[in-house]
Design a protein around this motif. Structure first.
Motif, PDB file in Angstrom:
ATOM      1  N   SER A   1      -6.133  56.106  10.685  1.00 56.17           N
ATOM      2  CA  SER A   1      -6.160  54.642  10.702  1.00 56.17           C
ATOM      3  C   SER A   1      -5.118  54.018   9.775  1.00 56.17           C
ATOM      4  N   PHE A   2      -4.431  54.826   8.995  1.00 57.50           N
ATOM      5  CA  PHE A   2      -3.558  54.283   7.955  1.00 57.50           C
ATOM      6  C   PHE A   2      -2.320  53.581   8.500  1.00 57.50           C
ATOM      7  N   PRO A   3      -1.640  54.105   9.526  1.00 59.63           N
ATOM      8  CA  PRO A   3      -0.459  53.387  10.023  1.00 59.63           C
ATOM      9  C   PRO A   3      -0.791  51.988  10.533  1.00 59.63           C
ATOM     10  N   ALA A   4      -1.888  51.837  11.265  1.00 52.31           N
ATOM     11  CA  ALA A   4      -2.263  50.515  11.767  1.00 52.31           C
ATOM     12  C   ALA A   4      -2.603  49.579  10.616  1.00 52.31           C
ATOM     13  N   PHE A   5      -3.296  50.096   9.600  1.00 56.14           N
ATOM     14  CA  PHE A   5      -3.594  49.291   8.418  1.00 56.14           C
ATOM     15  C   PHE A   5      -2.308  48.829   7.748  1.00 56.14           C
ATOM     16  N   ALA A   6      -1.351  49.750   7.598  1.00 57.80           N
ATOM     17  CA  ALA A   6      -0.082  49.402   6.958  1.00 57.80           C
ATOM     18  C   ALA A   6       0.641  48.309   7.735  1.00 57.80           C
ATOM     19  N   GLY A   7       0.570  48.360   9.066  1.00 54.97           N
ATOM     20  CA  GLY A   7       1.171  47.306   9.859  1.00 54.97           C
ATOM     21  C   GLY A   7       0.465  45.978   9.679  1.00 54.97           C
ATOM     22  N   GLN A   8      -0.865  46.019   9.611  1.00 57.61           N
ATOM     23  CA  GLN A   8      -1.654  44.805   9.456  1.00 57.61           C
ATOM     24  C   GLN A   8      -1.411  44.150   8.098  1.00 57.61           C
ATOM     25  N   TYR A   9      -1.253  44.962   7.065  1.00 59.34           N
ATOM     26  CA  TYR A   9      -1.099  44.452   5.697  1.00 59.34           C
ATOM     27  C   TYR A   9       0.336  44.576   5.194  1.00 59.34           C
ATOM     28  N   ALA A  10       1.284  44.703   6.102  1.00 60.39           N
ATOM     29  CA  ALA A  10       2.678  44.939   5.698  1.00 60.39           C
ATOM     30  C   ALA A  10       3.199  43.859   4.766  1.00 60.39           C
ATOM     31  N   GLY A  11       2.860  42.602   5.038  1.00 57.70           N
ATOM     32  CA  GLY A  11       3.348  41.527   4.198  1.00 57.70           C
ATOM     33  C   GLY A  11       2.932  41.668   2.754  1.00 57.70           C
ATOM     34  N   GLN A  12       1.676  42.067   2.533  1.00 57.74           N
ATOM     35  CA  GLN A  12       1.196  42.264   1.172  1.00 57.74           C
ATOM     36  C   GLN A  12       1.786  43.525   0.546  1.00 57.74           C
ATOM     37  N   LEU A  13       1.826  44.607   1.313  1.00 54.39           N
ATOM     38  CA  LEU A  13       2.256  45.896   0.761  1.00 54.39           C
ATOM     39  C   LEU A  13       3.738  45.905   0.408  1.00 54.39           C
ATOM     40  N   LYS A  14       4.547  45.205   1.171  1.00 60.10           N
ATOM     41  CA  LYS A  14       5.991  45.205   0.938  1.00 60.10           C
ATOM     42  C   LYS A  14       6.383  44.481  -0.338  1.00 60.10           C
ATOM     43  N   ARG A  15       5.445  43.833  -1.000  1.00 59.21           N
ATOM     44  CA  ARG A  15       5.752  43.216  -2.293  1.00 59.21           C
ATOM     45  C   ARG A  15       5.944  44.263  -3.385  1.00 59.21           C
ATOM     46  N   ALA A  16       5.530  45.490  -3.108  1.00 57.71           N
ATOM     47  CA  ALA A  16       5.659  46.553  -4.103  1.00 57.71           C
ATOM     48  C   ALA A  16       7.110  46.997  -4.246  1.00 57.71           C
ATOM     49  N   ASP A  17       7.464  47.416  -5.450  1.00 63.32           N
ATOM     50  CA  ASP A  17       8.767  48.041  -5.677  1.00 63.32           C
ATOM     51  C   ASP A  17       8.739  49.520  -5.331  1.00 63.32           C
ATOM     52  N   VAL A  18       7.582  50.138  -5.536  1.00 61.75           N
ATOM     53  CA  VAL A  18       7.461  51.573  -5.312  1.00 61.75           C
ATOM     54  C   VAL A  18       5.979  51.914  -5.126  1.00 61.75           C
ATOM     55  N   VAL A  19       5.736  53.021  -4.446  1.00 63.44           N
ATOM     56  CA  VAL A  19       4.376  53.542  -4.251  1.00 63.44           C
ATOM     57  C   VAL A  19       4.163  54.695  -5.225  1.00 63.44           C
ATOM     58  N   LEU A  20       3.021  54.689  -5.892  1.00 58.69           N
ATOM     59  CA  LEU A  20       2.639  55.786  -6.784  1.00 58.69           C
ATOM     60  C   LEU A  20       1.395  56.458  -6.241  1.00 58.69           C
ATOM     61  N   PHE A  21       1.475  57.774  -6.062  1.00 61.64           N
ATOM     62  CA  PHE A  21       0.314  58.582  -5.688  1.00 61.64           C
ATOM     63  C   PHE A  21      -0.064  59.397  -6.915  1.00 61.64           C
ATOM     64  N   PRO A  22      -1.075  58.977  -7.692  1.00 56.54           N
ATOM     65  CA  PRO A  22      -1.461  59.723  -8.895  1.00 56.54           C
ATOM     66  C   PRO A  22      -2.069  61.072  -8.521  1.00 56.54           C
TER      67      PRO A  22
END
Length: 470
Positions: free
Chosen positions: A160-181
């Motif tokens: 389900s993650f790709p569809a979620f990323a598309g739905q929330y792309a506007g919010q997520l793209k505000r990030a400079d980088v993704v961190l996976f701890p």
């Protein structure tokens, strides 16, 4: 940030943090059964709220994804990716209750927390929040804005993650980088950093009795194998045709799209192997493996990072219970995963497997796809990667740079769909994921918390490296 003061605060507060982490680990969140999924998603939302952020448990066709924000008008923004789902615990040999989060003294490791999800990846996820609360107690505010995308289907291929990323792309793209701890130290204490991840194709091969032979409706008495062909024999013959006696893949076209490692990364890998920084014996000892496919360690490391794999995860047919029962099954199945390197694509690999079976006369064998997503690659010069390298060198002194993660994660969502760089990392050690007695060391949790603080400091004030070869 006053990094030394925050580290001291984390040490002083660690007993309480450890109990919070253990409580989170005790929540069952099993992907394939759904047990405890909603409760754990709500708990993740609670962790975001504990920092003063806002969280939303987003419904999907599968398990929910937790989206959250802690916005403070800081110059830089981190998107924290993670997973709260775990594998089942049906393996034999558990020394403790699989969701008990008990602490046991392990040989050569010391006190360690035994629990499904301890390392993969509820342990580092909970420890990340503990580290951030430590920063807030000392500094009052974090030096970055935080976004959160914590999924509950990673162990099922992030469906389900790709569809979620598309739905929330506007919010997520505000990030400079993704961190996976993540806990990234091996059994010898050496931390590693991966520059991407292999892609995944997970399929089931199904052989049913039919026109070729074999029972078609149910298993029958084993004595009739004198008359009737066995789907288990047919399936194992088909599987064996994929590789030679040394397990080298012999499927036509399988390697056509394999791209060599970038020269800079190949040179760095060779340098690390030559200097003894990469020690395959650590793996042999930790995983009780006496011999690798390549007797030469240099060749073994190069294969791990530059070549795809085709692996049988499980075989199922007929009677597999205790004692005896003679039966000729009407169905045999095998679960198979392929790990793909650049520039291999899942649909093309699937087509080569189908064509190989057809050429071999196995047209009747069905291929059922469960999970499928592509590889992703990252630049060594990405500023967040350099910040993590500086973190490791400050706190440990050395770091292994891996050209790619031999496993798989949905990083392509960030790279290809959102255009965001990413980094995986953190000190701390854990192992035995997907196996009995999954663990992380207690001391490693504190080391991880400190490394997250140091990374934030390096990321927010460190020099910005130029973009270069990927």
């Amino acid at each position: 940030m006053n990094v030394s003061a925050i580290h001291a605060e984390l040490e002083q507060h660690f007993a309480s943090d450890l109990e919070d982490i253990r409580a989170f680990l005790r929540l069952k969140s099993i992907s394939y059964t759904g047990e405890g999924i909603r409760e754990t998603a709500d708990a993740v939302a609670g962790l975001i709220a504990s920092l003063g952020g806002e969280a939303e448990v987003v419904a999907t066709p599968g398990h929910p994804i937790v989206y959250g924000e802690l916005w403070q008008d800081a110059p830089k923004t981190l998107l924290i990716y993670g997973m709260y789902d775990v594998m089942p615990t049906d393996e034999d040999g558990w020394m403790a209750e699989p969701f008990g989060a008990e602490i046991h003294d392990l040989p050569n490791l010391g006190p360690s927390l035994i629990c499904r999800g301890a390392v993969n990846t509820k342990g580092p996820l909970a420890a990340f929040f503990a580290a951030m609360r430590g920063v807030q107690r000392v500094e009052g505010i974090l030096p970055v804005n935080l976004l959160f995308a914590i999924e509950g289907e990673e162990e099922m291929g992030s469906r389900s993650f790709p569809a979620f990323a598309g739905q929330y792309a506007g919010q997520l793209k505000r990030a400079d980088v993704v961190l996976f701890p993540f806990f990234e130290q091996d059994e010898a204490g050496m931390p590693s950093l991966v520059l991407g991840t292999k892609g995944l194709l997970y399929v089931e091969l199904i052989c049913n009795g039919g026109e070729w032979g074999g029972p078609t409706e149910r298993g029958i008495h084993g004595s009739y194998n004198a008359w009737v062909k066995n789907p288990a024999w047919r399936l194992t013959q088909a599987l064996a045709s994929f590789v030679d006696k040394e397990e080298q893949i012999v499927v036509d076209g399988f390697f056509d799209r394999v791209r060599p490692l970038p020269q800079r990364q190949a040179d760095l890998l060779s340098e690390q192997i030559g200097s003894g920084l990469m020690d395959a014996q650590v793996f042999r000892d930790a995983y009780a493996v006496r011999r690798l496919k390549d007797e030469d360690d240099r060749a073994a490391w190069q294969r791990l990072f530059s070549q795809p794999q085709l692996n049988i995860d499980g075989l199922f047919a007929g009677y597999i219970g205790p004692e005896t029962k003679t039966v000729l099954p009407h169905r045999a199945t095998a679960k198979v995963d392929v790990r793909m390197v650049p520039d291999m694509e899942p649909d093309e690999v699937l087509a080569t497997l189908r064509a190989h079976l057809d050429r071999g006369g196995f047209e009747d064998i069905e291929i059922k796809v469960y999970n499928s997503y592509p590889w992703s690659k990252l630049s060594l010069d990405e500023p967040a990667v350099q910040a993590m390298i500086r973190t490791y060198r400050k706190l440990h002194g050395e770091v292994q740079v891996w050209p790619i993660n031999p496993g798989s994660a949905p990083y392509y969502v960030f790279e290809r769909l959102l255009g965001l760089p990413y980094v995986t990392g953190g000190l701390g050690h854990g192992s035995r994921q997907h196996s009995s007695n999954e663990y992380c060391t207690v001391a490693g949790i504190l080391d991880f918390e400190k490394s997250m603080v140091t990374f934030l400091d390096e990321f927010t004030r460190g020099p910005r490296a130029p973009q270069g070869e990927t």
